[in-house]
Design a protein around this motif. Structure first.
Motif, PDB file in Angstrom:
ATOM      1  N   LYS A  90      11.530  -8.285  30.286  1.00  0.00           N
ATOM      2  CA  LYS A  90      10.456  -7.729  29.454  1.00  0.00           C
ATOM      3  C   LYS A  90       9.883  -8.784  28.506  1.00  0.00           C
ATOM      4  O   LYS A  90       8.670  -8.859  28.314  1.00  0.00           O
ATOM      5  N   LEU A  91      10.754  -9.583  27.901  1.00  0.00           N
ATOM      6  CA  LEU A  91      10.284 -10.627  26.987  1.00  0.00           C
ATOM      7  C   LEU A  91       9.466 -11.682  27.731  1.00  0.00           C
ATOM      8  O   LEU A  91       8.411 -12.114  27.247  1.00  0.00           O
ATOM      9  N   LEU A  92       9.946 -12.087  28.899  1.00  0.00           N
ATOM     10  CA  LEU A  92       9.222 -13.097  29.668  1.00  0.00           C
ATOM     11  C   LEU A  92       7.868 -12.561  30.122  1.00  0.00           C
ATOM     12  O   LEU A  92       6.852 -13.248  30.011  1.00  0.00           O
ATOM     13  N   GLN A  93       7.823 -11.329  30.587  1.00  0.00           N
ATOM     14  CA  GLN A  93       6.545 -10.735  30.994  1.00  0.00           C
ATOM     15  C   GLN A  93       5.593 -10.655  29.801  1.00  0.00           C
ATOM     16  O   GLN A  93       4.400 -10.950  29.923  1.00  0.00           O
ATOM     17  N   HIS A  94       6.126 -10.297  28.641  1.00  0.00           N
ATOM     18  CA  HIS A  94       5.305 -10.228  27.425  1.00  0.00           C
ATOM     19  C   HIS A  94       4.717 -11.604  27.094  1.00  0.00           C
ATOM     20  O   HIS A  94       3.526 -11.715  26.765  1.00  0.00           O
ATOM     21  N   ALA A  95       5.543 -12.643  27.170  1.00  0.00           N
ATOM     22  CA  ALA A  95       5.075 -13.997  26.855  1.00  0.00           C
ATOM     23  C   ALA A  95       4.000 -14.449  27.842  1.00  0.00           C
ATOM     24  O   ALA A  95       3.000 -15.068  27.438  1.00  0.00           O
ATOM     25  N   LEU A  96       4.173 -14.136  29.117  1.00  0.00           N
ATOM     26  CA  LEU A  96       3.172 -14.521  30.117  1.00  0.00           C
ATOM     27  C   LEU A  96       1.879 -13.736  29.922  1.00  0.00           C
ATOM     28  O   LEU A  96       0.783 -14.294  30.067  1.00  0.00           O
ATOM     29  N   ASN A  97       1.994 -12.462  29.572  1.00  0.00           N
ATOM     30  CA  ASN A  97       0.795 -11.665  29.270  1.00  0.00           C
ATOM     31  C   ASN A  97       0.071 -12.245  28.056  1.00  0.00           C
ATOM     32  O   ASN A  97      -1.160 -12.358  28.045  1.00  0.00           O
ATOM     33  N   PHE A  98       0.838 -12.594  27.021  1.00  0.00           N
ATOM     34  CA  PHE A  98       0.267 -13.207  25.817  1.00  0.00           C
ATOM     35  C   PHE A  98      -0.479 -14.487  26.193  1.00  0.00           C
ATOM     36  O   PHE A  98      -1.620 -14.701  25.751  1.00  0.00           O
ATOM     37  N   ALA A  99       0.157 -15.338  26.997  1.00  0.00           N
ATOM     38  CA  ALA A  99      -0.461 -16.605  27.402  1.00  0.00           C
ATOM     39  C   ALA A  99      -1.785 -16.360  28.126  1.00  0.00           C
ATOM     40  O   ALA A  99      -2.800 -17.007  27.844  1.00  0.00           O
ATOM     41  N   THR A 100      -1.777 -15.411  29.046  1.00  0.00           N
ATOM     42  CA  THR A 100      -2.990 -15.086  29.800  1.00  0.00           C
ATOM     43  C   THR A 100      -4.075 -14.544  28.873  1.00  0.00           C
ATOM     44  O   THR A 100      -5.240 -14.983  28.926  1.00  0.00           O
ATOM     45  N   GLU A 101      -3.708 -13.617  27.997  1.00  0.00           N
ATOM     46  CA  GLU A 101      -4.678 -13.017  27.064  1.00  0.00           C
ATOM     47  C   GLU A 101      -5.286 -14.057  26.129  1.00  0.00           C
ATOM     48  O   GLU A 101      -6.447 -13.943  25.728  1.00  0.00           O
ATOM     49  N   GLN A 102      -4.497 -15.073  25.772  1.00  0.00           N
ATOM     50  CA  GLN A 102      -4.968 -16.115  24.864  1.00  0.00           C
ATOM     51  C   GLN A 102      -5.715 -17.234  25.587  1.00  0.00           C
ATOM     52  O   GLN A 102      -6.163 -18.191  24.966  1.00  0.00           O
ATOM     53  N   GLY A 103      -5.817 -17.141  26.920  1.00  0.00           N
ATOM     54  CA  GLY A 103      -6.586 -18.117  27.683  1.00  0.00           C
ATOM     55  C   GLY A 103      -5.824 -19.354  28.129  1.00  0.00           C
ATOM     56  O   GLY A 103      -6.432 -20.321  28.598  1.00  0.00           O
TER      57      GLY A 103
END
Length: 152
Positions: A90-103
């Motif tokens: 869950k934490l890793l998926q959250h970090a990857l989602n954050f990275a994608t959302e931030q460009g």
């Protein structure tokens, strides 16, 4: 599990990070420990996440901005009571989602080569990370493994 941007002021978070550092020093030569202490994790180029369930800390993960397109994962840790419960996923998926959302277009990490780190390396591979050479300030050494994923 609720994942928040954390200011690193909680005693529970600090204790978890101290356990993380202790394990890193117990499994790697001191010159090969790249984990950051609490003060370094408060750097403006780092976003620190913590995961909570029913008021109990489940784990943490930080991302460090290397440049406008590249993030590094840092300080991923699951609390002892939450091991093997999906917290790291869950934490890793959250970090990857954050990275994608931030460009961001790329996320990389350094982890240990020892057997202790095999579960983490397997998780990263499951998410599509592949082995790469050293990046940022790292140099090739037998105690480190470098992994990366392109998001675009």
């Amino acid at each position: 599990m609720k994942i928040i941007v954390d200011d690193l002021s909680s005693g529970e978070v600090i204790k978890l990070l101290e356990e993380h550092l202790a394990d890193m020093y117990a499994t790697s030569p001191p010159e090969n420990v790249h984990a950051l202490d609490v003060n370094k994790l408060k750097s403006p180029d780092i976003t620190f996440f913590s995961g909570w369930l029913d008021g109990n800390l489940q784990g943490c993960l930080a991302v460090k901005k290397l440049d406008s397109s590249h993030l590094e994962l840092k300080s991923m840790r699951t609390s002892t009571s939450a091991r093997k419960s999906g917290v790291a996923t869950k934490l890793l998926q959250h970090a990857l989602n954050f990275a994608t959302e931030q460009g961001y277009q790329k996320v990389s990490l350094e982890t240990g080569s020892q057997a202790f780190f095999e579960p983490a390396r397997n998780l990263y591979k499951k998410f599509g990370f592949s082995y790469c050479g050293p990046f940022s300030v790292y140099i090739e050494d037998p105690h480190s493994r470098f992994m990366t994923i392109n998001l675009s």
